[in-house]
Structures are given as structure tokens and as C-alpha cells.
Write a protein that holds these residues in place. Structure first.
Motif, PDB file in Angstrom:
ATOM      1  N   SER A   1      41.172  49.760  47.323  1.00  0.00           N
ATOM      2  CA  SER A   1      41.280  48.346  47.708  1.00  0.00           C
ATOM      3  C   SER A   1      42.007  47.578  46.614  1.00  0.00           C
ATOM      4  O   SER A   1      41.878  47.894  45.427  1.00  0.00           O
ATOM      5  CB  SER A   1      39.892  47.744  47.948  1.00  0.00           C
ATOM      6  OG  SER A   1      39.207  47.561  46.724  1.00  0.00           O
TER       7      SER A   1
ATOM      8  N   GLU B   1      41.316  44.700  45.572  1.00  0.00           N
ATOM      9  CA  GLU B   1      40.304  44.069  44.718  1.00  0.00           C
ATOM     10  C   GLU B   1      39.841  45.022  43.611  1.00  0.00           C
ATOM     11  O   GLU B   1      39.750  44.641  42.439  1.00  0.00           O
ATOM     12  CB  GLU B   1      39.111  43.633  45.569  1.00  0.00           C
ATOM     13  CG  GLU B   1      38.021  42.936  44.785  1.00  0.00           C
ATOM     14  CD  GLU B   1      36.873  42.487  45.671  1.00  0.00           C
ATOM     15  OE1 GLU B   1      36.232  41.475  45.342  1.00  0.00           O
ATOM     16  OE2 GLU B   1      36.620  43.158  46.701  1.00  0.00           O
ATOM     17  N   GLU B   2      39.577  46.273  43.969  1.00  0.00           N
ATOM     18  CA  GLU B   2      39.131  47.264  42.981  1.00  0.00           C
ATOM     19  C   GLU B   2      40.244  47.586  41.995  1.00  0.00           C
ATOM     20  O   GLU B   2      40.011  47.708  40.782  1.00  0.00           O
ATOM     21  CB  GLU B   2      38.662  48.536  43.700  1.00  0.00           C
ATOM     22  CG  GLU B   2      38.180  49.649  42.782  1.00  0.00           C
ATOM     23  CD  GLU B   2      36.768  49.428  42.257  1.00  0.00           C
ATOM     24  OE1 GLU B   2      36.127  50.420  41.874  1.00  0.00           O
ATOM     25  OE2 GLU B   2      36.308  48.265  42.202  1.00  0.00           O
TER      26      GLU B   2
ATOM     27  N   HIS C   1      42.738  45.628  41.100  1.00  0.00           N
ATOM     28  CA  HIS C   1      42.856  44.462  40.211  1.00  0.00           C
ATOM     29  C   HIS C   1      41.798  44.510  39.116  1.00  0.00           C
ATOM     30  O   HIS C   1      42.086  44.241  37.944  1.00  0.00           O
ATOM     31  CB  HIS C   1      42.697  43.171  41.012  1.00  0.00           C
ATOM     32  CG  HIS C   1      43.985  42.607  41.516  1.00  0.00           C
ATOM     33  ND1 HIS C   1      44.486  41.406  41.104  1.00  0.00           N
ATOM     34  CD2 HIS C   1      44.891  43.099  42.389  1.00  0.00           C
ATOM     35  CE1 HIS C   1      45.639  41.162  41.707  1.00  0.00           C
ATOM     36  NE2 HIS C   1      45.898  42.178  42.512  1.00  0.00           N
ATOM     37  N   ARG C   2      40.563  44.802  39.505  1.00  0.00           N
ATOM     38  CA  ARG C   2      39.467  44.836  38.530  1.00  0.00           C
ATOM     39  C   ARG C   2      39.737  45.855  37.433  1.00  0.00           C
ATOM     40  O   ARG C   2      39.599  45.568  36.238  1.00  0.00           O
ATOM     41  CB  ARG C   2      38.142  45.148  39.242  1.00  0.00           C
ATOM     42  CG  ARG C   2      36.927  45.168  38.312  1.00  0.00           C
ATOM     43  CD  ARG C   2      35.674  45.601  39.043  1.00  0.00           C
ATOM     44  NE  ARG C   2      35.685  47.007  39.398  1.00  0.00           N
ATOM     45  CZ  ARG C   2      35.356  48.006  38.563  1.00  0.00           C
ATOM     46  NH1 ARG C   2      35.003  47.738  37.312  1.00  0.00           N
ATOM     47  NH2 ARG C   2      35.375  49.252  38.966  1.00  0.00           N
TER      48      ARG C   2
ATOM     49  N   ASP D   1      48.032  40.600  45.843  1.00  0.00           N
ATOM     50  CA  ASP D   1      47.052  39.580  45.484  1.00  0.00           C
ATOM     51  C   ASP D   1      46.040  39.303  46.577  1.00  0.00           C
ATOM     52  O   ASP D   1      45.198  38.410  46.449  1.00  0.00           O
ATOM     53  CB  ASP D   1      47.759  38.282  45.087  1.00  0.00           C
ATOM     54  CG  ASP D   1      48.612  37.712  46.213  1.00  0.00           C
ATOM     55  OD1 ASP D   1      48.792  38.415  47.224  1.00  0.00           O
ATOM     56  OD2 ASP D   1      49.095  36.575  46.078  1.00  0.00           O
ATOM     57  N   ASP D   2      46.101  40.047  47.663  1.00  0.00           N
ATOM     58  CA  ASP D   2      45.132  39.897  48.752  1.00  0.00           C
ATOM     59  C   ASP D   2      44.032  40.939  48.550  1.00  0.00           C
ATOM     60  O   ASP D   2      44.268  42.143  48.679  1.00  0.00           O
ATOM     61  CB  ASP D   2      45.826  40.090  50.100  1.00  0.00           C
ATOM     62  CG  ASP D   2      44.875  39.919  51.272  1.00  0.00           C
ATOM     63  OD1 ASP D   2      43.650  39.762  51.049  1.00  0.00           O
ATOM     64  OD2 ASP D   2      45.343  39.959  52.431  1.00  0.00           O
ATOM     65  N   ALA D   3      42.827  40.469  48.224  1.00  0.00           N
ATOM     66  CA  ALA D   3      41.726  41.384  47.907  1.00  0.00           C
ATOM     67  C   ALA D   3      41.388  42.312  49.060  1.00  0.00           C
ATOM     68  O   ALA D   3      40.843  43.407  48.851  1.00  0.00           O
ATOM     69  CB  ALA D   3      40.488  40.591  47.493  1.00  0.00           C
ATOM     70  N   GLU D   4      41.719  41.908  50.288  1.00  0.00           N
ATOM     71  CA  GLU D   4      41.376  42.708  51.455  1.00  0.00           C
ATOM     72  C   GLU D   4      42.374  43.831  51.713  1.00  0.00           C
ATOM     73  O   GLU D   4      42.132  44.706  52.550  1.00  0.00           O
ATOM     74  CB  GLU D   4      41.299  41.806  52.696  1.00  0.00           C
ATOM     75  CG  GLU D   4      40.274  40.684  52.593  1.00  0.00           C
ATOM     76  CD  GLU D   4      38.864  41.208  52.388  1.00  0.00           C
ATOM     77  OE1 GLU D   4      38.507  42.210  53.037  1.00  0.00           O
ATOM     78  OE2 GLU D   4      38.135  40.620  51.573  1.00  0.00           O
TER      79      GLU D   4
ATOM     80  N   ASP E   1      32.154  41.449  33.703  1.00  0.00           N
ATOM     81  CA  ASP E   1      31.725  40.952  35.011  1.00  0.00           C
ATOM     82  C   ASP E   1      30.213  41.039  35.196  1.00  0.00           C
ATOM     83  O   ASP E   1      29.720  41.061  36.312  1.00  0.00           O
ATOM     84  CB  ASP E   1      32.442  41.700  36.126  1.00  0.00           C
ATOM     85  CG  ASP E   1      32.264  43.204  36.031  1.00  0.00           C
ATOM     86  OD1 ASP E   1      31.609  43.663  35.071  1.00  0.00           O
ATOM     87  OD2 ASP E   1      32.775  43.924  36.915  1.00  0.00           O
TER      88      ASP E   1
END
Length: 366
Positions: free
Chosen positions: A130, A132-133, A135-136, A208-211, A333
Motif C-alpha cells: 500500500s 501508506e505503508e 510512505h511510512r 500520495d494517495d494512501a489508498e 509513530d
């Protein structure tokens, strides 16, 4: 080629592709964005021969298919300064005509045959993750990469995949950041790659879209990241990444647990009275809590006392670079951080849960 574009969407797409395009180069085609109109899709592409980006632009109407090379800086400036909601881009040989309601521009470009090929994402992905993952993992490590270091391998970030586990590691020789996460893979063969920092900074902006789900493929000295809208490809950094597992201390018998926001505030305040000659903050731990102190010749000194949630072990004093500490605390986090130490001259290990670990070398405060 002729296409009608939504100006705001085009500005955003050009800014993303422009992140990879270099302004000064002996090869003029590398200063250009490649614009391709086909079917009902407009695709923009750019490369510096190391990293390449290709993405589709939303809200377009293609009236005539074709492709052309347009100097990126001038195209960005014209589109950004325009006040029209839509712009028409048309090709006339190697020249581009950009038309608004009250303006007309003509920009001389280059032949598309001179543009270097950009890698295609062919076949199945090695793994998916994903956005989001991804990016993290990148945000928790990229700050620790080396800058202009002669050991070229540590100018990038190491990605290691073992089945569905993904580890991302960065170091500059003074600190090491390790983040762990999960991906989806049908490939049981372990993989590793050192990815340039520039490519990962672009990736953070591009996906940049977390989904979104990002497909990743490693092949022929390159790594490719892809979604339905965009592909980012990059040459891998050559060389061997340091054996990072060997430098992670495992014998820290002095353990402190501190609220993350409390430690951030204390380190920031103690750092106010440091300078280039004395850029360390002393941390003194004992059962009574934590005392941070700093001093800079001809400036003054500071002392901050902090309550900590838990401390186990003998008293210890250790000095750290406050900027290095804050870099890690900014991406923490969790509400608590755990700090393991052995002695004042040994590295400390900062953790937030099982998925983030940060090794920081001590500084001499004598």
C-alpha cells in the motif's frame, strides 16, 4: 497532436514530472518533458538517465493523437502563470503551440526520436504494498542516508524483502534507521536493492494517495514502482550496503521508557544552547528521572529535568547530537519511545514498538 487540458491538473502533473528533469545538461532533450496523446489519455514523461517518471494526466480531451518534446521549464512557467481553466496544446513539427482564451505561446522543442527510452513495467510484480505503508517505511529511514559520502552505497536506502516482510534501512555512519513492514508477494526468493534517495523523494510526492496499491519490480539493475496512473523507475545504487545487523547493539542493560512528546520538547530546549563546537546534549538517567544539559562556550548552559515513565539499570550519562535525536523522534509513530543504553561511550538504541529501530552513536562531551 492536439489536446485540451484542465490547467490545474496539468500544473500538478508537470510539477511531479519536473522533479526528475535536470535544467543543465549537455543533452538538451533531457531538459524536456515528453508529451504523448493517445486515445483519450495524455501521458507525461521525464528522465535524467538515472531516474524516470511517467504519469497520465486527468481531465483531458485528445482531439489528435501524437507526441512531442517540450522544454519542461518553459512549459511549467506558461501553464502555471495562465489564468485560463483549460489550455490547448498542439504540435507543429517540433514546435508546441499553447493557447488560452487570451494568450498564444509557441515553444521550440526537439524530435521525439532523440528522447531516451523509459523502462516499461512489464510482467507481474515482485511484490505489492500500500502507498501508506510504503510512505511510512521511507519516511522513517530516508533522513538517515549519507550526503555526498565517498561510500556510495550508503547514499541510498536499502530495501530487503523476505516473503511478505519488507525491511528498509538507511545509515550515514553516525546513525542507522531501520523500519519494518508488510507487503504482498508470491515470490519466495529474498530480494534486496539499494535505491537512490532522489528516487524515493520523488516517490513520496508521486504516490500520495494512501489508498493506492504500489506494484514493485526489481530487474536488470533497476527498480520500478507502478500504480494505474504512474510509473517511477530508477537505477539501483551499486556497491555493498554495510552489514547493518552487526552494528545494532543487543546488550543495552539500561532501559528507559519516555513519552515521545516530552522527550521532543526537552531535546529541543536543551539544543538551544549548543553550537558547532559543542553540538551535543548530555542525557543523565537514574531512578529519579532524566536530566538533559548542554553548554556552549561564551553562550551559556541549559538544564532540563524530565519525568520518565520507567527506568531500569544503573545510572548512566551519554551525549547525543540533538539534531540526530529529533530526526528520529519526528517520525516516531508511538506515544512512547524506548531507549536502550550500555555505557556513555557506546551507541544507544531508540525504539518505537517492533517496527522501528534507530541506532545513534554517542558524542564526546568533554
Amino acid at each position: 497532436m492536439k489536446v485540451i487540458c484542465d490547467r490545474s491538473a496539468l500544473v500538478e502533473s508537470l510539477n511531479l514530472v519536473g522533479g526528475v528533469i535536470i535544467s543543465r545538461t549537455p543533452k538538451p532533450v533531457l531538459t524536456c518533458v515528453k508529451v504523448t496523446a493517445e486515445g483519450d489519455v495524455l501521458t507525461l514523461a521525464g528522465t535524467d538517465m538515472e531516474v524516470a517518471v511517467r504519469l497520465t494526466t486527468p481531465r483531458v480531451e485528445v482531439t489528435e493523437s501524437g507526441e512531442m518534446l517540450i522544454p519542461s521549464d518553459k512549459l511549467q512557467q506558461i501553464v502555471r502563470e495562465s489564468v485560463d481553466p483549460t489550455l490547448t496544446i498542439a504540435a507543429d513539427g517540433e514546435a508546441a503551440h499553447i493557447t488560452g482564451q487570451d494568450s498564444k505561446f509557441k515553444i521550440y522543442g526537439y524530435g521525439v526520436d532523440d528522447f531516451p527510452p523509459i523502462p516499461e513495467f512489464d510482467g507481474s510484480a515482485d511484490f505489492e504494498i500500500s502507498a501508506e505503508e510504503l510512505h511510512r517505511l521511507i519516511a522513517m529511514t530516508i533522513f538517515a542516508t549519507a550526503r555526498e559520502n565517498s561510500r556510495y552505497a550508503i547514499n541510498g536506502v536499502l530495501m530487503e524483502r523476505d516473503k511478505n516482510k519488507l525491511s528498509v534501512v538507511a545509515t550515514d555512519g553516525h546513525r542507522l534507521a531501520l523500519a519494518k513492514g508488510h507487503c504482498n508477494s508470491q515470490n519466495d526468493t529474498p530480494q534486496s536493492a539499494i535505491v537512490p534517495t532522489k528516487a524515493l523523494n520523488l516517490l513520496l510526492r508521486l504516490f500520495d494517495d494512501a489508498e493506492q496499491t504500489v506494484s514493485v519490480k526489481i530487474q536488470d539493475g533497476q527498480i520500478l514502482f507502478a500504480t494505474e496512473q504512474a510509473v517511477l523507475s530508477s537505477n539501483l545504487v551499486e556497491g555493498n550496503f554495510p552489514p547493518y545487523a552487526d552494528v545494532i547493539p543487543k546488550d543495552g542493560d539500561k532501559k528507559a521508557t519516555i513519552a515521545t512528546d516530552v522527550l521532543v520538547s526537552a531535546v529541543r530546549r536543551a539544543a538551544l544552547l549548543t553550537n558547532e563546537e559543542s553540538k551535543g546534549v548530555r542525557l543523565a538517567f537514574d531512578e529519579g528521572g532524566l536530566t538533559l544539559s548542554s553548554r556552549a562556550p561564551e553562550m551559556g548552559e541549559a538544564e532540563i529535568k524530565v519525568e520518565i515513565d520507567e527506568y531500569n539499570g544503573d545510572p548512566v550519562e551519554i551525549g547525543f547530537n540533538p539534531a540526530y535525536m529529533l530526526d528520529a523522534l519526528k517520525v516516531a509513530d508511538e506515544s512512547q519511545v524506548h531507549l536502550d543504553m550500555k555505557a556513555g561511550n557506546k551507541p544507544g538504541v531508540l525504539r518505537t514498538g517492533p517496527q522501528f529501530l534507530y541506532v545513534i552513536m554517542p558524542v564526546n562531551l568533554q
